[in-house]
Enzyme design. Sequence first.
Site, PDB file in Angstrom:
ATOM      1  N   ARG A   1     -11.184   0.121   5.604  1.00 51.95           N
ATOM      2  CA  ARG A   1      -9.724   0.050   5.517  1.00 51.95           C
ATOM      3  C   ARG A   1      -9.097   1.272   6.179  1.00 51.95           C
ATOM      4  O   ARG A   1      -9.521   2.413   5.926  1.00 51.95           O
ATOM      5  CB  ARG A   1      -9.335   0.013   4.042  1.00 51.95           C
ATOM      6  CG  ARG A   1      -7.860  -0.012   3.691  1.00 51.95           C
ATOM      7  CD  ARG A   1      -7.801  -0.068   2.174  1.00 51.95           C
ATOM      8  NE  ARG A   1      -6.475  -0.141   1.625  1.00 51.95           N
ATOM      9  CZ  ARG A   1      -5.784   0.924   1.220  1.00 51.95           C
ATOM     10  NH1 ARG A   1      -6.265   2.136   1.359  1.00 51.95           N
ATOM     11  NH2 ARG A   1      -4.598   0.750   0.656  1.00 51.95           N
TER      12      ARG A   1
ATOM     13  N   ASP B   1       0.808  -1.222   0.000  1.00 50.43           N
ATOM     14  CA  ASP B   1       0.000   0.000   0.000  1.00 50.43           C
ATOM     15  C   ASP B   1       0.844   1.277   0.000  1.00 50.43           C
ATOM     16  O   ASP B   1       1.776   1.413   0.779  1.00 50.43           O
ATOM     17  CB  ASP B   1      -0.939   0.000   1.212  1.00 50.43           C
ATOM     18  CG  ASP B   1      -2.059  -1.018   1.050  1.00 50.43           C
ATOM     19  OD1 ASP B   1      -2.489  -1.247  -0.096  1.00 50.43           O
ATOM     20  OD2 ASP B   1      -2.500  -1.579   2.070  1.00 50.43           O
TER      21      ASP B   1
HETATM   22  C1  SIN Z   1      -6.109  -3.286  -0.474  1.00 50.72           C
HETATM   23  O1  SIN Z   1      -5.437  -3.451  -1.490  1.00 50.72           O
HETATM   24  O2  SIN Z   1      -5.692  -2.604   0.445  1.00 50.72           O
HETATM   25  C2  SIN Z   1      -7.463  -3.959  -0.348  1.00 50.72           C
HETATM   26  C3  SIN Z   1      -7.330  -5.439  -0.206  1.00 50.72           C
HETATM   27  C4  SIN Z   1      -8.663  -6.154  -0.199  1.00 50.72           C
HETATM   28  O3  SIN Z   1      -9.715  -5.528  -0.376  1.00 50.72           O
HETATM   29  O4  SIN Z   1      -8.659  -7.368  -0.003  1.00 50.72           O
END
Ligand code: SIN
Length: 283
Positions: free
Chosen positions: A274, A103
Amino acid sequence: MTASALNLRPISGSIGAEISNVDLSQPLGNAEQDAIHDALLDKHVLVFRGQELTPQKQVDIARLFGQPAIYPFLKGLDGTPEVNELLKTEEDEINFGGSWHSDTAYKARPDMGTLLYALEVPDAGGDTLFANMQRAYEALSNGMKEMLDELIAVYSSEKGYGGNRAAHMKSLDGLKSAVPTNIESFESEHPVVRTHPSTGRKSLYVSRSHTLRFKNMTEAESAPLINYLSDFATRPEFTCRLRWEPKTLAIWDNRCTNHFAISDYAGKRRQMHRVTIEGDRPI
Ligand code: SIN
Protein backbone atom coordinates in the site's frame (compact mmCIF):
# COMPACT_ATOMS: atom_id res chain seq x y z
CA MET A 1 -4.78 9.06 -25.86
CA THR A 2 -8.05 10.44 -24.49
CA ALA A 3 -9.99 9.03 -21.56
CA SER A 4 -12.27 7.37 -24.13
CA ALA A 5 -9.23 5.57 -25.64
CA LEU A 6 -8.79 3.71 -22.37
CA ASN A 7 -10.40 0.30 -22.43
CA LEU A 8 -12.53 1.01 -19.37
CA ARG A 9 -15.27 -1.17 -17.92
CA PRO A 10 -17.36 0.24 -15.04
CA ILE A 11 -17.55 -1.96 -11.92
CA SER A 12 -20.93 -0.63 -10.78
CA GLY A 13 -23.34 2.10 -11.81
CA SER A 14 -21.90 4.61 -9.35
CA ILE A 15 -18.19 4.02 -8.77
CA GLY A 16 -15.13 2.19 -10.04
CA ALA A 17 -13.77 1.00 -13.37
CA GLU A 18 -11.36 -1.64 -14.61
CA ILE A 19 -8.84 -0.53 -17.23
CA SER A 20 -7.50 -3.36 -19.36
CA ASN A 21 -5.22 -1.74 -21.97
CA VAL A 22 -2.53 -0.12 -19.78
CA ASP A 23 0.75 -1.75 -18.68
CA LEU A 24 1.86 0.23 -15.65
CA SER A 25 5.27 -1.47 -15.56
CA GLN A 26 6.15 0.51 -18.73
CA PRO A 27 6.69 4.29 -18.90
CA LEU A 28 3.42 6.08 -19.66
CA GLY A 29 3.18 8.92 -22.18
CA ASN A 30 1.63 12.26 -21.24
CA ALA A 31 -1.60 11.47 -23.06
CA GLU A 32 -1.94 8.15 -21.27
CA GLN A 33 -1.25 9.79 -17.90
CA ASP A 34 -3.85 12.49 -18.60
CA ALA A 35 -6.40 9.87 -19.59
CA ILE A 36 -5.83 7.95 -16.33
CA HIS A 37 -6.10 11.17 -14.29
CA ASP A 38 -9.40 12.01 -16.03
CA ALA A 39 -10.70 8.49 -15.48
CA LEU A 40 -9.84 8.69 -11.77
CA LEU A 41 -11.74 11.98 -11.43
CA ASP A 42 -14.72 10.41 -13.15
CA LYS A 43 -14.77 6.90 -11.62
CA HIS A 44 -12.87 7.51 -8.32
CA VAL A 45 -11.51 3.93 -8.19
CA LEU A 46 -9.41 2.45 -11.01
CA VAL A 47 -8.43 -1.21 -11.20
CA PHE A 48 -5.59 -2.62 -13.31
CA ARG A 49 -5.21 -6.42 -13.50
CA GLY A 50 -2.12 -8.47 -14.24
CA GLN A 51 0.41 -5.76 -13.38
CA GLU A 52 4.04 -6.74 -12.65
CA LEU A 53 5.03 -4.13 -10.06
CA THR A 54 8.03 -3.92 -7.79
CA PRO A 55 7.66 -1.74 -4.67
CA GLN A 56 9.74 0.95 -6.40
CA LYS A 57 7.50 0.84 -9.47
CA GLN A 58 4.43 1.26 -7.26
CA VAL A 59 6.04 4.36 -5.72
CA ASP A 60 6.84 5.67 -9.23
CA ILE A 61 3.19 5.24 -10.26
CA ALA A 62 2.07 7.05 -7.09
CA ARG A 63 4.36 9.95 -8.12
CA LEU A 64 2.21 10.46 -11.25
CA PHE A 65 -0.49 11.72 -8.85
CA GLY A 66 1.57 13.51 -6.22
CA GLN A 67 4.09 13.04 -3.45
CA PRO A 68 4.07 9.54 -1.90
CA ALA A 69 3.39 9.80 1.83
CA ILE A 70 4.95 8.06 4.80
CA TYR A 71 2.22 6.32 6.78
CA PRO A 72 2.67 7.32 10.43
CA PHE A 73 1.71 4.05 12.14
CA LEU A 74 3.71 1.41 10.27
CA LYS A 75 7.31 1.07 9.19
CA GLY A 76 7.63 0.93 5.41
CA LEU A 77 9.68 -1.57 3.44
CA ASP A 78 13.45 -1.28 3.53
CA GLY A 79 14.51 0.81 0.54
CA THR A 80 10.95 2.00 -0.20
CA PRO A 81 9.65 3.43 3.10
CA GLU A 82 6.53 4.75 1.31
CA VAL A 83 5.36 1.14 0.80
CA ASN A 84 3.58 -0.57 3.70
CA GLU A 85 3.06 -4.29 3.69
CA LEU A 86 -0.44 -5.29 4.82
CA LEU A 87 -0.15 -8.97 5.63
CA LYS A 88 -2.98 -10.89 7.27
CA THR A 89 -1.77 -14.35 8.18
CA GLU A 90 -3.65 -17.57 8.85
CA GLU A 91 -3.48 -16.74 12.58
CA ASP A 92 -4.70 -13.12 12.46
CA GLU A 93 -8.23 -12.39 13.60
CA ILE A 94 -8.40 -8.71 12.75
CA ASN A 95 -7.53 -7.05 9.47
CA PHE A 96 -6.22 -3.63 8.47
CA GLY A 97 -8.87 -1.19 7.21
CA GLY A 98 -11.82 -3.32 8.30
CA SER A 99 -14.33 -0.49 8.72
CA TRP A 100 -15.59 2.30 6.47
CA HIS A 101 -13.10 5.16 6.22
CA SER A 102 -11.14 7.52 4.02
CA ASP A 103 -7.39 7.07 4.52
CA THR A 104 -5.73 9.34 7.11
CA ALA A 105 -8.76 11.67 7.38
CA TYR A 106 -7.37 12.57 10.81
CA LYS A 107 -4.31 14.36 9.35
CA ALA A 108 -4.41 18.12 8.74
CA ARG A 109 -3.72 17.28 5.08
CA PRO A 110 -5.22 13.83 4.56
CA ASP A 111 -3.74 11.64 1.84
CA MET A 112 -5.49 12.36 -1.47
CA GLY A 113 -5.17 8.89 -2.92
CA THR A 114 -4.09 5.32 -2.27
CA LEU A 115 -2.51 2.61 -4.43
CA LEU A 116 -3.08 -0.93 -3.20
CA TYR A 117 -1.34 -3.84 -4.94
CA ALA A 118 -2.27 -7.48 -4.34
CA LEU A 119 0.56 -10.01 -3.96
CA GLU A 120 -1.36 -12.89 -2.42
CA VAL A 121 -5.10 -13.18 -1.90
CA PRO A 122 -7.42 -15.89 -0.58
CA ASP A 123 -9.29 -17.96 -3.18
CA ALA A 124 -12.47 -16.30 -1.88
CA GLY A 125 -12.93 -13.32 0.42
CA GLY A 126 -10.79 -10.31 1.25
CA ASP A 127 -12.68 -8.05 -1.18
CA THR A 128 -12.67 -4.28 -0.71
CA LEU A 129 -15.85 -2.17 -0.81
CA PHE A 130 -15.84 1.43 -2.04
CA ALA A 131 -18.50 4.13 -1.62
CA ASN A 132 -18.98 7.19 -3.81
CA MET A 133 -19.28 10.03 -1.27
CA GLN A 134 -20.21 12.57 -3.98
CA ARG A 135 -23.24 10.54 -5.02
CA ALA A 136 -24.17 10.13 -1.36
CA TYR A 137 -24.00 13.89 -0.73
CA GLU A 138 -26.00 14.66 -3.85
CA ALA A 139 -28.76 12.23 -2.81
CA LEU A 140 -29.39 14.00 0.53
CA SER A 141 -32.33 16.38 0.97
CA ASN A 142 -31.71 20.09 0.43
CA GLY A 143 -32.38 20.74 4.11
CA MET A 144 -29.77 18.21 5.21
CA LYS A 145 -27.25 19.52 2.67
CA GLU A 146 -27.72 23.10 3.92
CA MET A 147 -27.14 22.02 7.51
CA LEU A 148 -24.11 19.88 6.68
CA ASP A 149 -22.56 22.56 4.46
CA GLU A 150 -21.91 24.60 7.61
CA LEU A 151 -20.59 21.80 9.81
CA ILE A 152 -17.02 21.20 10.87
CA ALA A 153 -16.03 17.87 12.39
CA VAL A 154 -13.13 16.58 14.47
CA TYR A 155 -11.35 13.56 12.98
CA SER A 156 -9.25 11.30 15.17
CA SER A 157 -6.81 8.48 14.50
CA GLU A 158 -7.77 6.98 17.86
CA LYS A 159 -11.48 6.50 17.22
CA GLY A 160 -12.25 2.81 17.42
CA TYR A 161 -8.84 1.95 18.88
CA GLY A 162 -9.52 3.01 22.44
CA GLY A 163 -6.26 4.94 22.46
CA ASN A 164 -2.73 3.84 21.55
CA ARG A 165 -3.52 2.93 17.96
CA ALA A 166 0.09 2.09 17.16
CA ALA A 167 0.14 -0.66 19.79
CA HIS A 168 -3.16 -2.03 18.50
CA MET A 169 -1.73 -2.28 15.00
CA LYS A 170 1.34 -4.08 16.32
CA SER A 171 -0.96 -6.72 17.71
CA LEU A 172 -1.93 -7.76 14.17
CA ASP A 173 0.40 -10.71 13.58
CA GLY A 174 1.14 -9.74 10.02
CA LEU A 175 2.14 -6.27 11.12
CA LYS A 176 4.49 -7.35 13.91
CA SER A 177 7.41 -5.89 12.01
CA ALA A 178 5.73 -2.52 12.30
CA VAL A 179 7.71 -0.02 14.29
CA PRO A 180 5.42 2.86 15.19
CA THR A 181 6.87 6.31 14.85
CA ASN A 182 6.95 8.58 17.86
CA ILE A 183 3.69 10.14 16.61
CA GLU A 184 1.02 8.44 18.70
CA SER A 185 -2.17 10.05 17.44
CA PHE A 186 -3.64 12.71 15.18
CA GLU A 187 -6.67 14.96 15.52
CA SER A 188 -7.79 17.50 12.90
CA GLU A 189 -10.81 19.60 12.04
CA HIS A 190 -12.29 19.45 8.53
CA PRO A 191 -15.54 20.38 6.81
CA VAL A 192 -18.14 17.60 6.81
CA VAL A 193 -18.82 18.45 3.17
CA ARG A 194 -15.63 18.88 1.19
CA THR A 195 -15.21 20.27 -2.30
CA HIS A 196 -13.04 18.33 -4.72
CA PRO A 197 -10.14 20.61 -5.78
CA SER A 198 -10.16 19.33 -9.38
CA THR A 199 -13.87 18.93 -10.17
CA GLY A 200 -15.53 21.34 -7.73
CA ARG A 201 -18.01 18.61 -6.76
CA LYS A 202 -19.04 18.32 -3.13
CA SER A 203 -18.86 15.09 -1.18
CA LEU A 204 -19.61 13.87 2.32
CA TYR A 205 -16.42 13.59 4.36
CA VAL A 206 -17.61 11.46 7.26
CA SER A 207 -16.93 7.99 8.57
CA ARG A 208 -17.63 5.95 11.65
CA SER A 209 -13.90 5.13 11.82
CA HIS A 210 -12.43 8.59 11.99
CA THR A 211 -15.15 11.23 12.57
CA LEU A 212 -15.06 11.65 16.33
CA ARG A 213 -17.61 14.43 16.77
CA PHE A 214 -18.86 17.70 15.32
CA LYS A 215 -17.06 20.85 16.42
CA ASN A 216 -18.54 22.37 19.61
CA MET A 217 -20.59 19.23 20.22
CA THR A 218 -20.01 16.18 22.40
CA GLU A 219 -19.33 12.71 21.02
CA ALA A 220 -22.71 11.52 22.33
CA GLU A 221 -24.54 14.41 20.64
CA SER A 222 -22.67 13.83 17.36
CA ALA A 223 -22.92 10.04 17.16
CA PRO A 224 -26.49 9.72 15.80
CA LEU A 225 -25.81 11.97 12.81
CA ILE A 226 -22.34 10.51 12.15
CA ASN A 227 -23.86 7.03 12.17
CA TYR A 228 -26.82 8.07 9.99
CA LEU A 229 -24.54 9.66 7.38
CA SER A 230 -22.09 6.73 7.45
CA ASP A 231 -24.93 4.27 6.86
CA PHE A 232 -26.57 6.45 4.21
CA ALA A 233 -23.31 6.89 2.27
CA THR A 234 -22.70 3.16 2.12
CA ARG A 235 -26.10 2.20 0.71
CA PRO A 236 -25.58 -0.39 -2.05
CA GLU A 237 -26.40 2.05 -4.86
CA PHE A 238 -23.40 4.23 -3.97
CA THR A 239 -20.90 1.36 -3.78
CA CYS A 240 -18.87 -1.17 -5.71
CA ARG A 241 -17.03 -4.29 -4.60
CA LEU A 242 -13.53 -5.13 -5.79
CA ARG A 243 -12.56 -8.76 -5.98
CA TRP A 244 -8.78 -8.99 -5.88
CA GLU A 245 -6.49 -11.27 -7.85
CA PRO A 246 -2.72 -11.44 -7.45
CA LYS A 247 -1.11 -8.59 -9.47
CA THR A 248 -4.18 -6.35 -9.26
CA LEU A 249 -3.44 -2.67 -8.59
CA ALA A 250 -6.25 -0.38 -7.41
CA ILE A 251 -5.93 3.40 -7.22
CA TRP A 252 -8.58 5.41 -5.41
CA ASP A 253 -9.37 9.02 -4.65
CA ASN A 254 -9.72 9.48 -0.87
CA ARG A 255 -11.24 12.95 -1.36
CA CYS A 256 -14.56 11.55 -2.54
CA THR A 257 -14.65 7.88 -1.49
CA ASN A 258 -14.77 5.71 1.61
CA HIS A 259 -13.62 2.10 1.60
CA PHE A 260 -13.87 -1.05 3.73
CA ALA A 261 -11.58 -4.10 3.70
CA ILE A 262 -13.78 -7.14 4.34
CA SER A 263 -12.45 -9.64 6.88
CA ASP A 264 -14.11 -12.88 5.76
CA TYR A 265 -11.12 -15.16 5.11
CA ALA A 266 -10.16 -16.52 8.53
CA GLY A 267 -7.33 -19.04 8.33
CA LYS A 268 -6.09 -17.71 4.97
CA ARG A 269 -3.38 -15.27 3.95
CA ARG A 270 -3.71 -11.93 2.20
CA GLN A 271 -0.63 -9.86 1.36
CA MET A 272 -0.87 -6.36 -0.10
CA HIS A 273 1.46 -3.41 -0.72
CA ARG A 274 0.00 0.00 0.00
CA VAL A 275 1.20 3.50 -0.91
CA THR A 276 -0.70 6.69 -0.15
CA ILE A 277 -0.26 10.12 -1.75
CA GLU A 278 -0.05 13.38 0.17
CA GLY A 279 -3.07 15.64 -0.13
CA ASP A 280 -4.34 19.16 0.55
CA ARG A 281 -6.23 20.62 3.47
CA PRO A 282 -9.91 19.80 2.78
CA ILE A 283 -12.10 22.83 1.90
C1 SIN B 1 -6.91 0.21 3.50
O1 SIN B 1 -7.82 0.47 4.29
O2 SIN B 1 -6.22 1.09 3.02
C2 SIN B 1 -6.67 -1.24 3.10
C3 SIN B 1 -7.77 -1.77 2.25
C4 SIN B 1 -7.62 -3.24 1.94
O3 SIN B 1 -6.69 -3.90 2.42
O4 SIN B 1 -8.44 -3.75 1.17
